[in-house]
Design a protein around this motif. Structure first.
Motif, short mmCIF file in Angstrom:
data_model
loop_
_atom_site.label_atom_id
_atom_site.label_comp_id
_atom_site.label_asym_id
_atom_site.label_seq_id
_atom_site.Cartn_x
_atom_site.Cartn_y
_atom_site.Cartn_z
N ARG A 32 -35.92 -89.79 -9.85
CA ARG A 32 -36.71 -88.63 -10.29
C ARG A 32 -36.80 -88.73 -11.80
O ARG A 32 -35.89 -88.30 -12.52
CB ARG A 32 -36.01 -87.34 -9.83
N ASP B 64 -39.41 -84.01 -14.14
CA ASP B 64 -39.39 -82.85 -13.25
C ASP B 64 -39.93 -81.62 -13.98
O ASP B 64 -39.42 -81.24 -15.04
CB ASP B 64 -37.95 -82.60 -12.78
N THR C 95 -41.56 -89.02 -9.14
CA THR C 95 -40.49 -89.71 -8.45
C THR C 95 -40.96 -91.14 -8.21
O THR C 95 -42.01 -91.35 -7.61
CB THR C 95 -40.17 -89.04 -7.10
N PRO D 172 -32.94 -85.04 -13.86
CA PRO D 172 -34.29 -85.58 -14.02
C PRO D 172 -34.83 -85.27 -15.40
O PRO D 172 -34.34 -84.37 -16.05
CB PRO D 172 -35.08 -84.83 -12.95
#
Ligand SMILES: Nc1ncnc2c1ncn2[C@@H]1O[C@H](COP(=O)(O)OP(=O)(O)OP(=O)(O)O)[C@@H](O)[C@H]1O
Ligand SMILES: [Mg+2]
Lengths: 259, 283
Positions: free
Chosen positions: A16, A19, A10, A205
């Motif tokens: 973001r 992920d 992040t 993300p």
């Protein structure tokens, strides 16, 4: 073995970018990372290179956690990023400052010869063409004999002929020491030309959407039916990875243009 | 750590370069010669006008009279004495100002905290016309050398400070990342990446500082000096000797140009990689 475990990032502005990305790359594997703009490909390479720190998860090389640039991990950027105040030879030898000068000179000369630029050793970077400069950048990254070489759209600024030429050249260089290669690219043909495995990413993300093994024999024939089949699979996976798109699918050619 | 990779002076062996350079040199000489046309025509014209009796040349002395005064001053050793006094002041003021400007610029460029601390103050001080410090310097440092050197140093400080600060801020983050990928330590990063990267703008800043140094030495010598080229100017005005004034001006021009050229020549070997103009001329 390079292992990415539940990698997340992040940025300070709250984006973001990545992920839960998990990948394992055995030594010598060539992996291409493809995906639309902004899906975290550069972020991924920056985390693996140690230039940036992940917010979650870890990067491990042979069991060792990577939190900062590591001598076994080399990087080639989209731009050559040569130091304009050093000659080509000194640029290639930039990371070898710890070696005695005689050995450094020999290794630089050998590596320059390997990329076909032995005659450019004493020249300033500004006197090189784009393709030559990128080959010098390759030589600079390879001369330190990294175990892992990361390449972020290394040939995207070059014309199609030079690009295909450098792809073959990269494969040839890979045979010298067979390091692990991670190549980020926007070019599906480039991914198929190079990779044992293609990782397709999706944005917001950034996640891994699909992994496609490329089981074409090498050297690969760009005009073969198998190549076209592999290309169709990758384009379809890219299309699926497109965010917020259900239903109607654009024609394949359209998909290739879009991203 | 081996050093020859870090020193940016490697032999360049591109073929065809000597010829290209010779062509560029010829063109440069021609340009210089063309630049001389206007002053030479003006000087010769004025000389002829005075010879022809169109003017007595008292307030605007003809070149011959200036040359005469110049050689006279040189013969008596006066010129050497005044030149030495002025040059020493500039050297001291330039040395102090450039050193301080470099240090402050480097620290403020490198550390955001230092920059937020000192930059606003320095920018405010920069807004003050430097000559306005003169009375204060005289009160603090007396009327002799110290106050003069201080004034010159202030004049030199700001362009150097701003130049270094700007140069560091402008260093390409992408090239710094190359240093990080190769795991350079802090000092190695400074020596192998930051210093070479800021050197071109640093030389420009030093040249600007030097130019201001020569400007401020005149101001400093106007405020009372027993010797120096500035003293020759004031003396020439008070005694009505325009030829002496012009001779001193000529000396200033020669000194300013020479020291600037020395600075460029001293740094040129480190900037060969950047020799963009000569390169473009060659191609
Ligand atoms: N330094 C940063 N600070 C904040 N956000 C960033 C930063 N770098 C990237 N991002 C954001 O993270 C996301 C992923 O960026 P990244 O550069 O990894 O994408 P990418 O897949 O490499 O894209 P492209 O194909 O255009 O190069 C984007 O939304 C981007 O805006
Ligand atoms: Mg990117």
């Amino acid at each position: 073995m390079l292992v990415l475990d539940q990698l997340g990032k992040t940025y300070a502005n709250g984006v973001r970018a990545l992920d839960a990305v998990s990948l394992a790359l055995p030594l010598g594997e060539i992996v291409a990372v493809v995906g639309g703009s902004g899906c975290g490909k550069s972020t991924l390479l920056r985390l693996v290179s140690g230039l940036d720190r992940p917010t979650d998860g870890t990067v491990r090389l042979d069991g060792e956690a990577i939190a900062a640039p590591h001598e076994k991990i080399g990087m080639v950027f989209q731009e050559p990023r040569l130091l304009p105040w050093l000659t080509v030879a000194d640029n290639v030898g930039f990371g070898l400052a710890a070696l005695p000068s005689g050995e450094r000179r020999d290794r630089v000369a050998a590596q320059l010869a390997r990329v076909g630029l032995a005659d450019k050793a004493g020249v300033w970077p500004r006197e090189l063409s784009g393709g030559q400069a990128q080959r010098v950048a390759l030589a600079r990254a390879l001369v330190g004999r990294p175990e892992v070489l990361l390449l972020d759209e290394p040939f995207s600024a070059l014309d199609a002929f030079t690009r295909a030429d450098l792809q073959d050249h990269l494969l040839d260089l890979w045979h010298d020491a067979e390091p692990t290669l991670v190549v980020v690219t926007h070019d599906v043909d480039e991914a198929i030309a190079l990779a044992d495995r293609i990782v397709v990413m999706r944005p917001r993300p950034g996640r891994v959407a699909a992994e496609i093994a490329v089981e074409l024999p090498r050297p690969r024939d760009r005009d073969s039916a198998a190549w076209d089949a592999a290309k169709r699979r990758v384009l379809a996976a890219l299309d699926d990875a497109r965010e917020g798109r259900g239903g109607a699918r654009p024609a394949e050619a359209g998909a290739a243009l879009w991203w | 750590m081996g050093s020859d990779a870090a020193i940016p002076v490697t032999e360049t062996t591109a073929s065809g370069r000597p010829r290209a350079r010779a062509g560029g040199a010829a063109r440069r000489w021609r340009a210089a010669a063309l630049g001389l046309v206007v002053p030479v025509v003006a000087a010769v014209g004025w000389e002829l006008a005075v010879v022809a009796g169109l003017s007595d040349g008292r307030l605007v002395p003809p070149p011959s009279r200036i040359a005469e005064t110049f050689t006279e001053l040189a013969a008596t050793g006066e010129l050497a004495r005044h030149t030495a006094a002025t040059s020493l002041r500039v050297a001291a003021g330039f040395g102090i100002g450039a050193l301080a400007g470099t240090l402050f610029g480097a620290v403020a460029g490198y550390s955001t905290l230092a920059r937020t601390l000192v930059d606003p103050t320095l920018q405010a001080l920069r807004a003050i016309p430097s000559i306005a410090w003169v009375p204060l310097f005289i009160l603090w440092l007396g009327i002799f050398e110290a106050s003069k050197v201080a004034l010159i140093a202030v004049g030199v400080f700001f362009p150097v400070y701003l130049g270094v600060l700007g140069a560091i801020a402008a260093v390409d983050r992408k090239i710094v990342e190359v240093g990080r990928i190769f795991r350079l330590s802090g000092p190695a990063m400074v020596r192998r990446i930051l210093l070479p990267a800021v050197l071109p703008s640093y030389v420009v800043a030093l040249r600007a500082g030097l130019g201001l140094g020569w400007m401020f030495v005149v101001a400093a010598e106007f405020m009372g000096a027993g010797e120096g080229l500035g003293y020759l100017l004031v003396d020439g005005q008070q005694l009505g000797k325009p030829a002496q004034i012009v001779a001193a001006i000529v000396a200033f021009a020669i000194l300013g140009k020479t020291t600037d050229w020395l600075l460029v020549a001293a740094t040129a070997p480190f900037l060969r990689w950047q020799d963009v103009v000569a390169h473009q001329e060659a191609t």
